[in-house]
Design a protein around this motif. Structure first.
Motif, mmCIF file in Angstrom:
data_model
loop_
_atom_site.group_PDB
_atom_site.id
_atom_site.type_symbol
_atom_site.label_atom_id
_atom_site.label_comp_id
_atom_site.label_asym_id
_atom_site.label_seq_id
_atom_site.Cartn_x
_atom_site.Cartn_y
_atom_site.Cartn_z
ATOM 1 N N GLU A 58 -17.844 10.000 -65.845
ATOM 2 C CA GLU A 58 -18.847 10.542 -66.739
ATOM 3 C C GLU A 58 -18.499 11.961 -67.306
ATOM 4 O O GLU A 58 -18.823 12.403 -68.104
ATOM 5 N N THR A 59 -17.201 12.568 -66.679
ATOM 6 C CA THR A 59 -16.406 13.643 -67.347
ATOM 7 C C THR A 59 -15.558 13.086 -68.203
ATOM 8 O O THR A 59 -14.962 14.105 -68.904
ATOM 9 N N GLY A 60 -15.133 11.940 -68.649
ATOM 10 C CA GLY A 60 -14.285 11.522 -69.613
ATOM 11 C C GLY A 60 -12.922 10.931 -69.044
ATOM 12 O O GLY A 60 -12.022 10.612 -69.801
ATOM 13 N N ARG A 61 -12.704 11.295 -67.907
ATOM 14 C CA ARG A 61 -11.601 10.961 -67.333
ATOM 15 C C ARG A 61 -11.183 9.455 -67.340
ATOM 16 O O ARG A 61 -11.934 8.779 -66.895
ATOM 17 N N LEU A 62 -10.080 9.131 -67.351
ATOM 18 C CA LEU A 62 -9.645 7.622 -67.297
ATOM 19 C C LEU A 62 -8.951 7.326 -66.033
ATOM 20 O O LEU A 62 -8.341 8.264 -65.531
ATOM 21 N N GLY A 63 -9.446 6.244 -65.429
ATOM 22 C CA GLY A 63 -8.938 5.772 -64.340
ATOM 23 C C GLY A 63 -8.189 4.165 -64.264
ATOM 24 O O GLY A 63 -8.936 3.482 -65.232
ATOM 25 N N LEU A 64 -7.370 4.125 -63.559
ATOM 26 C CA LEU A 64 -6.866 2.568 -63.537
ATOM 27 C C LEU A 64 -6.756 2.335 -61.872
ATOM 28 O O LEU A 64 -5.860 2.896 -61.224
ATOM 29 N N LEU A 65 -7.702 1.445 -61.338
ATOM 30 C CA LEU A 65 -7.539 1.069 -59.958
ATOM 31 C C LEU A 65 -7.304 -0.411 -59.856
ATOM 32 O O LEU A 65 -7.485 -1.367 -60.571
ATOM 33 N N ASP A 66 -6.602 -0.860 -58.327
ATOM 34 C CA ASP A 66 -6.495 -2.228 -58.164
ATOM 35 C C ASP A 66 -7.959 -2.621 -58.345
ATOM 36 O O ASP A 66 -9.005 -2.000 -57.993
ATOM 37 N N ARG A 67 -8.084 -4.181 -58.667
ATOM 38 C CA ARG A 67 -9.245 -4.649 -58.916
ATOM 39 C C ARG A 67 -10.280 -4.666 -57.506
ATOM 40 O O ARG A 67 -11.280 -5.106 -57.545
ATOM 41 N N ASP A 68 -9.397 -5.193 -56.539
ATOM 42 C CA ASP A 68 -10.148 -5.590 -55.204
ATOM 43 C C ASP A 68 -10.383 -4.590 -54.416
ATOM 44 O O ASP A 68 -9.387 -3.613 -54.176
ATOM 45 N N CYS A 69 -11.542 -4.379 -54.063
ATOM 46 C CA CYS A 69 -12.063 -3.253 -53.202
ATOM 47 C C CYS A 69 -11.248 -3.156 -51.931
ATOM 48 O O CYS A 69 -11.199 -4.300 -51.344
ATOM 49 N N PRO A 70 -10.836 -1.913 -51.472
ATOM 50 C CA PRO A 70 -10.030 -2.068 -50.470
ATOM 51 C C PRO A 70 -10.955 -2.222 -49.036
ATOM 52 O O PRO A 70 -10.354 -2.453 -47.892
ATOM 53 N N HIS A 71 -12.282 -2.241 -49.263
ATOM 54 C CA HIS A 71 -13.110 -2.749 -48.016
ATOM 55 C C HIS A 71 -13.067 -4.037 -47.545
ATOM 56 O O HIS A 71 -12.314 -4.378 -46.710
ATOM 57 N N ARG A 72 -13.389 -5.034 -48.477
ATOM 58 C CA ARG A 72 -13.284 -6.373 -48.195
ATOM 59 C C ARG A 72 -13.057 -7.172 -49.481
ATOM 60 O O ARG A 72 -13.328 -8.407 -49.489
ATOM 61 N N GLY A 73 -12.565 -6.554 -50.234
ATOM 62 C CA GLY A 73 -11.797 -7.200 -51.519
ATOM 63 C C GLY A 73 -12.711 -7.712 -52.421
ATOM 64 O O GLY A 73 -12.566 -8.508 -53.590
#
Length: 446
Positions: A58-73
């Motif tokens: 919402e603030t305009g900041r870009l992010g790039l994360l691994d696609r699989d959630c670290p909880h249960r994928g």
């Protein structure tokens, strides 16, 4: 002769593969900024066989994360953009652009579990309409202060396209000056005043000579290759008569981009980015030295041949690239239409998903490709030794020393000293440019 083992060494890009480990030391394009337009600025991206999710909070900041959630994928590409980050729909875990878990709402009240959870996150920056990511170890290199990165946004335009082939054969077409006389041969010359936004369709600088005529009638170029601090420079000469020579200067920006002239007013900087071993996106920044880029015209031209949302060519393997036997007999050398990107795509994809270089026979005009492959192998081996002996693995101070690189297409009618001709032509173009004139510095690498 290249063996299959040597071919794999240069082409394979998955984690742990030699070429992949080198390319991970550089910023890589992952999306056009325009792909994050709209009500949900989020996109699944794949780079060198790894899956990520790119988003803007919402603030305009870009992010790039691994696609699989670290909880249960579960797949974060279906996540909710809210509350300062990206929330997984499975159990509501929330991650910010740095990968820090902010909430684990299903856990008991007072749980501190989220403070110990961090998703894989990677640096991302926007440059000239392209989002670049760094997925390698340690600190990323600095961006060299080349034209495509320092020109004002009004004077650049970015686009991309998908090819079904390995990144290296896609790149090698751009460092092969000889192919343009055949693959991009048009049997008739068009009105060069209608060439805006089109490659190889205008007139050479300092001349009203159509580039289509030069390529068609002078098909035995003299090519010189010069290693540089950023990669290498290629100078291609086509002697027109006793006095005049067509001079074309192109560059390889290591490890996977080239910088070429598009017209007397624009250059193209184009990356070849592995989605995986057998699919490649080309990303291009068009940089104008004269007036602002007509972005709408440039975009409309490209959307006539490329289909969203995956930026796939409308002429492709499934429809034989629009091949027409009558056109091949009377209009174009390929019979595949007037868009040179289609010609290049056919040339690259027809070599197979990964070109078998053990079967090729290189000639004198392939000296740029030979030089680059040696440079690539040396750089890969350097990374394997834990070193950083490769072009453009630089810090901020070094980045500021770069400019250009010069990329010229013109006619030298002085009869000699083609090197001096293109250097002067580059300087004159910069002196007339509203933004480039202030950056003239002969002490910079370029």
């Amino acid at each position: 002769m290249i063996t299959q083992e040597q071919n794999d060494f240069m082409t394979r890009v998955a984690p742990g593969k030699p070429a992949g480990e080198l390319l991970r030391r550089y910023w890589q394009p992952v999306a056009l900024l325009e792909e994050l337009d709209g009500p949900r600025p989020l996109k699944a991206v794949k780079l060198m066989g790894q899956d990520f999710v790119l988003f803007r909070d919402e603030t305009g900041r870009l992010g790039l994360l691994d696609r699989d959630c670290p909880h249960r994928g579960a797949d974060l590409a279906f996540g909710r953009l809210e509350d300062g980050g990206l929330r997984c729909p499975f159990h509501g875990w929330l991650f910010d652009a740095t990968g820090q878990c902010l909430e684990t709402p299903a856990e008991p009240v007072g749980s501190k579990m989220c403070t110990r959870i961090k998703q894989g996150a990677y640096p991302v920056v926007e440059r000239s309409g392209i989002v670049f990511a760094y997925i390698g170890p340690g600190e990323p290199p600095a961006f060299p202060e080349f034209d495509c990165f320092v020109a004002p946004g009004t004077h650049t335009f970015a686009f991309k396209g998908l090819w079904e082939c390995n990144w290296l054969q896609a790149l090698e077409v751009g460092m092969d000056p000889a192919h343009a006389s055949f693959l991009h041969r048009f049997f008739e010359d068009e009105d060069t005043s209608e060439s805006y936004g089109k490659q190889f369709r205008g007139a050479s600088a300092d001349s009203d000579l159509p580039i289509t005529k030069v390529l068609r009638e002078y098909d035995r170029p003299e090519i010189a290759v010069e290693p540089t601090e950023y990669g290498m420079r290629l100078t291609t000469l086509r002697k027109l008569d006793e006095k005049a020579t067509h001079v074309r200067v192109t560059n390889v920006m290591f490890p996977q981009a080239f910088v070429i002239p598009m017209s007397s007013e624009m250059t193209i900087t184009q990356w070849h980015v592995p989605v995986d071993d057998t699919h490649t996106y080309w990303y291009a920044i068009f940089t104008s030295f004269t007036g602002p880029v007509d972005k709408q015209q440039m975009r409309d031209q490209r959307l006539a041949t490329i289909e969203l949302p995956d930026y796939v060519s409308r002429r492709n393997k499934s429809n034989q690239y629009g091949y027409d036997v009558q056109e091949q007999a009377s209009q174009t050398f390929t019979g595949m239409g007037m868009d040179i990107n289609v010609h290049d795509q056919w040339a690259c994809e027809s070599q197979g998903p990964i070109q078998d270089r053990s079967r090729e026979h290189l000639g004198a005009t392939d000296k740029g490709i030979i030089t680059f492959r040696r440079m690539l192998v040396r750089a890969i081996e350097s990374v394997q030794r834990g070193e950083r002996e490769a072009p453009l693995l630089i810090g901020a101070d070094q980045a500021a020393a770069f400019s250009g690189p010069p990329s010229i297409d013109g006619v030298n009618d002085r009869g000699s000293d083609n090197d001096a001709y293109w250097r002067e032509a580059d300087r004159e173009r910069r002196l007339k440019s509203s933004w480039a004139a202030a950056r003239l510095n002969t002490g910079k690498a370029g």
